[in-house]
Design an enzyme around this catalytic site. Sequence first.
Site, PDB file in Angstrom:
ATOM      1  N   HIS B 440      33.612  35.603  36.453  1.00 21.95           N
ATOM      2  CA  HIS B 440      34.299  34.852  37.511  1.00 21.95           C
ATOM      3  C   HIS B 440      35.106  35.731  38.476  1.00 21.95           C
ATOM      4  O   HIS B 440      35.301  36.895  38.224  1.00 21.95           O
ATOM      5  CB  HIS B 440      35.157  33.718  36.916  1.00 21.95           C
ATOM      6  CG  HIS B 440      36.344  34.166  36.115  1.00 21.95           C
ATOM      7  ND1 HIS B 440      37.410  33.340  35.861  1.00 21.95           N
ATOM      8  CD2 HIS B 440      36.625  35.340  35.514  1.00 21.95           C
ATOM      9  CE1 HIS B 440      38.280  33.996  35.137  1.00 21.95           C
ATOM     10  NE2 HIS B 440      37.846  35.193  34.910  1.00 21.95           N
ATOM     11  N   GLU B 441      35.522  35.122  39.561  1.00 21.52           N
ATOM     12  CA  GLU B 441      36.208  35.820  40.668  1.00 21.52           C
ATOM     13  C   GLU B 441      35.374  36.999  41.177  1.00 21.52           C
ATOM     14  O   GLU B 441      35.894  38.069  41.485  1.00 21.52           O
ATOM     15  CB  GLU B 441      37.607  36.306  40.244  1.00 21.52           C
ATOM     16  CG  GLU B 441      38.520  35.250  39.651  1.00 21.52           C
ATOM     17  CD  GLU B 441      38.859  34.115  40.605  1.00 21.52           C
ATOM     18  OE1 GLU B 441      38.538  34.210  41.796  1.00 21.52           O
ATOM     19  OE2 GLU B 441      39.433  33.116  40.131  1.00 21.52           O
ATOM     20  N   GLY B 442      34.083  36.788  41.304  1.00 22.39           N
ATOM     21  CA  GLY B 442      33.173  37.842  41.742  1.00 22.39           C
ATOM     22  C   GLY B 442      32.576  38.533  40.537  1.00 22.39           C
ATOM     23  O   GLY B 442      33.270  39.281  39.832  1.00 22.39           O
TER      24      GLY B 442
END
Lengths: 65, 528
Positions: B440-442
Amino acid sequence: MWLWQATVATKALRAGAEGEERSFYAGKLAACRYFFRYELPKIDAAFALVSSLDDVCLSFEPSGF
Amino acid sequence: MSQFVQRRDIDFLLYEVFDLETLLSAPRYRAHDRESISAMLDSAENLARKHFLPIAALLDANEPKFVEGRVEIAAEARDALRAHAEAGFFALGFDEADGGLQAPTVAVLMASGIFTCANLSLANYAFLTVANANMLRAFGTEDQRRRYLPPMLEGRRFGPMCLSEPQAGSSLADIATKAEPLPDGSYRLRGSKMWISGGDHELADNIVHMVLAKIPGGPPGVKGISLFLAPRYRVEADGSLGAWNNIALAGLNHKMGQRGTVNCLLNFSEGGDTIATLIGEPGKGLAYMFHMMNEARLGVGHAAAMCGLGGYLSSLDYARQRLQGRLPNNKDPSSPPVPIIEHADVKRMLLAQKVAVEGAMALTGYCAYLVDLQKIADDDAERERLNLLLGVLTPVAKSWPSEHCLEANKLAIQILGGYGYTRDFPVERFYRDNRLNPIHEGALGIQAIDLLGRKSGSTEAADSTSSARKLQRLSRSGVLSPNWARKARRSGRRSTDYARPPRPFSPATTSLLGLPMQRSISTRSGTR
């Protein structure tokens, strides 16, 4: 990051840290040594691969899977 | 020994590796001193021990349920977050002018890490709310800030991020949620959002969604994406709660780890209008989101370190107590077995965890410290220099801990052997919780694109205006090879071999120590 932490630990040990504090700093130094002997050399292989601009993943045909 | 915090390590980083004391002498941080920071960390430790740690296994075993359109979560979660909010932890890092305590970012990161290690899936609600509120503070209108910011800083209202959709996650340019302008200047949202952590629940009296959507008729791709604020319950001008805003819970995702953090599929304008207000200017949604995302990536990296720490401390504790086997030079089968920490291979697995976890903490801590240096910098050039360094380090601070501390969690399970594979010990949970962090978050590959494609500009190395050239200039001028590295190299040569590799630095190692790593790539790119 480990070299930085080890530098701080070396200074503290030279300044005469004792007891638990000595163990703490000695642990930091040994951990730095571990990092340089066990972990960091892996970078050389990874970096050599990047530098070689190998195209096996790029050129692989999806039909080959 | 505590299972979720190493205070000596935090102090080592704050005061011996970084120079928090000097930072605290800056006018910006005059309300704080070493004593108050220490009290704040004590308070975090006590609260985490009392409210977060005891329910970590409970929240993992009893994941949120979807009951008649609502989310059911163990009641203890609400009480724990209440205690966390009442102690002021939501407001810790915000400016005094916004109602915050204006504590240094690096100290806030360390304090929040204590909660994260004790119970990641609970700490996420606070983490997301703080990131959301930061974006609102930076880009919201006066009216939006007045209505929404104070209750978020008080921890009474939470705030998730609504970016991904079922068909578009990493590729946000392809989102389909629409924001239709209404005559009064507000917007009606239509569409679905997927993977929304903290998207719907009863843990707070309202939920303030930050939503990426496209205004019809706007340019295609990322330039057409704007950011909107849509509350779960509408908020009147006087701050009181109004009607439900028709954001319907369509379903929950059943996750491998971080199970206490409810993860939702949401439908906007279901059965009525979902009314939203624009944040900032149209078309700048992604830029605003990246402002938040840099902070979030640092938080994810630190959370990965904290999951690693939890596994490390658990396996260290186990290795000291578990008696098994004898040392190789002891051939007497009637002698008592030794604690497994005496075995070299177990020490190897503990050391691997130690270097991953404490190295990761130093890296994320350093980035937070750079954010502080940036806040107190008195000229634009210095701020820009720090910004460039942070730009390069942020994808690394997100990725390195997520990869290496997950590996550390694997070793923690290995040390406990069969016990580690059971749910009677927390090490398997730390592994499952941490497995999200490279995603997550990239995702990891997206961070690589950011580092090599955007920040190093390796494909455009010939362009003198590219960031690659800027990086090269910076590294030659010593910014990427700061004083400590030069000093370390000097002292490394003088002293014993503690900090020195067994042979001269290889080109790659030298690059990591701050010499222009770009050179070897750009000189070879012509041979392609």
